[in-house]
Write a protein that holds these residues in place. Structure first.
Motif: not given
Length: 145
Positions: A51-53, A35-36, A29-30, A33, A56
């Protein structure tokens, strides 16, 4: 004339395998760039999305290790998806109803593309639908218990 998702989707989709760690997913993801990431099994079939969420809330916030397998934090049940032949208007409505910003495009159980809300927004004829979808997505839903 209406367009299909095939016309606007991003075709080169980064994926991760369900056995990879959340740290590996976060690194992808990084690097790109994004987010999923669609999650695939060893046969290349889409089995979920992370996802990034998700990382987290289901890993970091829970004190889990960065080596936790993606299969433990991904969304696997009822992953909302489209097909290459799906009408863009239908996709926008689906994204609004499901409150999602990214729609994996799947054909024969293989991920063939990804459509983001931004893809709709840059297509002038879909700008209103993108705006409506975003307002639906941005409306808070009930907290999950």
């Amino acid at each position: 004339m209406s367009q299909n998702l095939r016309d606007i989707m991003t075709g080169q989709v980064m994926t991760v395998n369900e056995t990879q760690s959340v740290q590996e997913a976060a690194a992808v993801m990084s690097t790109y760039n994004i987010g999923a990431l669609p999650v695939v099994n060893s046969s290349g079939q889409m089995v979920g999305i992370v996802t990034d969420r998700d990382i987290t809330l289901r890993t970091t916030a829970q004190g889990e290790s960065a080596q936790t397998p993606i299969s433990q934090v991904m969304t696997a049940q009822q992953v909302v998806q489209g097909t290459p032949d799906m009408d863009v208007h239908q996709a926008a409505q689906l994204m609004a109803q499901q409150q999602i910003r990214r729609l994996p495009v799947v054909e024969n159980e293989q991920i063939v593309g990804m459509v983001a809300l931004g893809d709709l927004a840059v297509q002038q004829q879909y700008a209103n639908e993108a705006e409506q979808a975003l307002s639906s997505i941005s409306t808070p839903s009930a907290p999950q218990s």
